[in-house]
Write a protein that holds these residues in place. Structure first.
Motif, PDB file in Angstrom:
ATOM      1  N   ASN A  97      21.428 -42.832  76.856  1.00 29.23           N
ATOM      2  CA  ASN A  97      20.479 -43.483  77.741  1.00 29.23           C
ATOM      3  C   ASN A  97      20.446 -44.993  77.556  1.00 29.23           C
ATOM      4  N   MET A  98      21.091 -45.494  76.510  1.00 27.72           N
ATOM      5  CA  MET A  98      21.069 -46.925  76.227  1.00 27.72           C
ATOM      6  C   MET A  98      22.302 -47.568  76.827  1.00 27.72           C
ATOM      7  N   THR A  99      22.119 -48.351  77.874  1.00 23.91           N
ATOM      8  CA  THR A  99      23.256 -48.954  78.574  1.00 23.91           C
ATOM      9  C   THR A  99      23.199 -50.478  78.600  1.00 23.91           C
ATOM     10  N   SER A 100      22.196 -51.057  77.962  1.00 23.63           N
ATOM     11  CA  SER A 100      22.092 -52.509  77.907  1.00 23.63           C
ATOM     12  C   SER A 100      21.425 -52.914  76.601  1.00 23.63           C
ATOM     13  N   LEU A 101      21.905 -54.004  76.009  1.00 25.16           N
ATOM     14  CA  LEU A 101      21.358 -54.491  74.748  1.00 25.16           C
ATOM     15  C   LEU A 101      21.419 -56.015  74.738  1.00 25.16           C
ATOM     16  N   LEU A 141      24.838 -57.203  76.187  1.00 25.80           N
ATOM     17  CA  LEU A 141      25.966 -56.277  76.280  1.00 25.80           C
ATOM     18  C   LEU A 141      25.574 -55.138  77.205  1.00 25.80           C
ATOM     19  N   THR A 142      26.462 -54.823  78.131  1.00 26.79           N
ATOM     20  CA  THR A 142      26.190 -53.800  79.132  1.00 26.79           C
ATOM     21  C   THR A 142      27.257 -52.720  79.075  1.00 26.79           C
ATOM     22  N   LYS A 143      26.827 -51.474  79.080  1.00 29.77           N
ATOM     23  CA  LYS A 143      27.749 -50.337  78.990  1.00 29.77           C
ATOM     24  C   LYS A 143      28.113 -49.840  80.382  1.00 29.77           C
ATOM     25  N   ALA A 181      39.088 -62.199  67.944  1.00 28.46           N
ATOM     26  CA  ALA A 181      38.022 -63.045  68.494  1.00 28.46           C
ATOM     27  C   ALA A 181      37.660 -62.668  69.931  1.00 28.46           C
ATOM     28  N   SER A 182      38.639 -62.255  70.714  1.00 30.29           N
ATOM     29  CA  SER A 182      38.417 -62.016  72.142  1.00 30.29           C
ATOM     30  C   SER A 182      37.510 -60.828  72.414  1.00 30.29           C
ATOM     31  N   ASN A 183      37.667 -59.756  71.629  1.00 34.43           N
ATOM     32  CA  ASN A 183      36.966 -58.510  71.956  1.00 34.43           C
ATOM     33  C   ASN A 183      36.072 -57.976  70.849  1.00 34.43           C
ATOM     34  N   THR A 184      35.761 -58.806  69.849  1.00 32.65           N
ATOM     35  CA  THR A 184      34.985 -58.326  68.714  1.00 32.65           C
ATOM     36  C   THR A 184      33.647 -57.716  69.114  1.00 32.65           C
ATOM     37  N   MET A 185      32.874 -58.379  69.942  1.00 31.95           N
ATOM     38  CA  MET A 185      31.542 -57.863  70.239  1.00 31.95           C
ATOM     39  C   MET A 185      31.593 -56.549  70.997  1.00 31.95           C
ATOM     40  N   SER A 186      32.578 -56.379  71.864  1.00 35.63           N
ATOM     41  CA  SER A 186      32.740 -55.086  72.527  1.00 35.63           C
ATOM     42  C   SER A 186      33.119 -54.004  71.529  1.00 35.63           C
ATOM     43  N   CYS A 187      34.012 -54.348  70.594  1.00 35.79           N
ATOM     44  CA  CYS A 187      34.416 -53.390  69.552  1.00 35.79           C
ATOM     45  C   CYS A 187      33.223 -52.989  68.698  1.00 35.79           C
ATOM     46  N   LEU A 188      32.430 -53.973  68.279  1.00 30.00           N
ATOM     47  CA  LEU A 188      31.290 -53.674  67.419  1.00 30.00           C
ATOM     48  C   LEU A 188      30.252 -52.833  68.146  1.00 30.00           C
TER      49      LEU A 188
END
Length: 350
Positions: free
Chosen positions: A5-9, A316-318, A273-280
């Motif tokens: 249910n969590m799609t945005s942070l 961040l949006t899922k 560096a490019s995709n770290t936050m998506s990975c985390l």
């Protein structure tokens, strides 16, 4: 378990407490990748020649800011490379002037461009004692380099043979164990009540040594410290999602052009560096710990360094998988972007 249910942070803008930007054409290509999502970064000083003196740090900082987009709100936090000839007065002066946030200890030969590092710890004791008195943090590459020690054991041996004696002699020295990779390091940090923190990389939360070696050698996963067994990766994830203030993000994003990785003696380093936050976000989501991502990436590091968290935020949006490029192009050649091996559903709206 992931919260469907969590799609945005929305979190405070994160910081990277261990980053390699290199220099020249490489710097110009990779610095904007970090500045896109991060507010600050601890910049590693292992250039050739290394960033040893205050004047070196000023010049390097100026070169970084010259290639960071004007629209980016990014601050490089400089470090000085400790050698056995380092002048304590220069280090402390740089720190008091706000030029050097920390100093970096490389055991000689431990990793890329570490030949000028320290062989004899007693030679840098005066510097470390001065740093302890001034409250200046020490960033440590925590591996021994003795060829008789198995590469998978070098972090644990460093803790016992180098770090514990060092911290016993200089207990007021504030130490960051960088890019920890083992349960041993996690346990040591947890058992230490003060003056010790640890950074954890994006890739060490995702890969173990099988990713490098099983079914063929995959050089783009080769890094130092090398990834360990799966039980160690799990220990790192548990530390990262715990909320424990002693653990925080340091990507150790370390770009090398593909020809330097894909050779008989390839370079160690993962560029994330490019995709770290998506990975985390994916890692924390799968672990059912998305609310803890802000502490790991945005709050714990500033607290250890005695700095305020960033005022700005990112969201961040899922959704559908994000299509990150497999490479970035630099003036030196292509650099491969870290591939986590699974789809990344979290998009960063910086």
């Amino acid at each position: 378990m992931a919260d469907k249910n969590m799609t945005s942070l929305t979190i405070r803008r994160p910081d990277d407490w261990h980053l390699h930007l290199r220099d020249g054409d490489m710097l110009a290509a990779v610095a904007p990748e970090t500045a896109r999502h991060f507010g600050r970064a601890i910049i590693m000083p292992n250039l050739v020649p290394p960033v040893v003196r205050m004047e070196d740090a000023v010049a390097y900082r100026d070169r970084i800011m010259a290639v960071v987009p004007e629209t980016a709100n990014f601050q490089p936090l400089m470090t000085l490379y400790l050698t056995e000839e380092t002048d304590p007065s220069d280090v402390i002066a740089a720190h008091k002037a706000g030029i050097a946030t920390a100093a970096k200890l490389y055991p000689a030969g431990a990793t890329t461009n570490s030949a000028s590092g320290v062989k004899n710890m007693s030679a840098v004791r005066p510097v470390l004692e001065a740093m302890a008195e001034a409250g200046m943090p020490l960033c440590v590459h925590g591996e021994v380099t003795n060829s008789e020690i198995d590469i998978f054991d070098r972090e644990a041996v460093f803790i016992d043979k180098v770090l514990k004696p060092l911290r016993k002699r200089i207990p007021d020295l504030r130490v960051i164990m960088e890019h920890v990779t083992t349960q041993d390091a996690v346990d040591y940090v947890r058992d230490t009540p003060k003056n010790l923190g640890a950074t954890i990389t994006t890739h060490h939360l995702i890969i173990n040594r099988n990713h490098i070696l099983a079914g063929g050698i995959r050089p783009h996963y080769y890094c130092l410290p090398v990834a360990k067994r799966e039980r160690h990766r799990i220990a790192l994830v548990q530390a990262a999602i715990s909320g424990d203030k002693r653990f925080f993000l340091g990507t150790d994003s370390a770009p090398h052009i593909d020809p330097a990785k894909l050779q008989e003696c390839g370079c160690a380093g993962v560029f994330s560096a490019s995709n770290t936050m998506s990975c985390l976000a994916e890692v924390f989501d799968v672990a059912g710990a998305l609310p803890k991502l802000e502490a790991f990436s945005s709050l714990n590091g500033p607290a250890f360094y005695r700095l305020p968290p960033n005022d700005s935020t990112i969201t961040l949006t899922k959704g559908e998988p994000v299509d990150y490029p497999t490479h970035i192009q630099t003036g030196e050649g292509p650099v491969t972007v870290f591939d986590p091996g699974f789809p990344l559903h979290w998009r960063v709206d910086a």
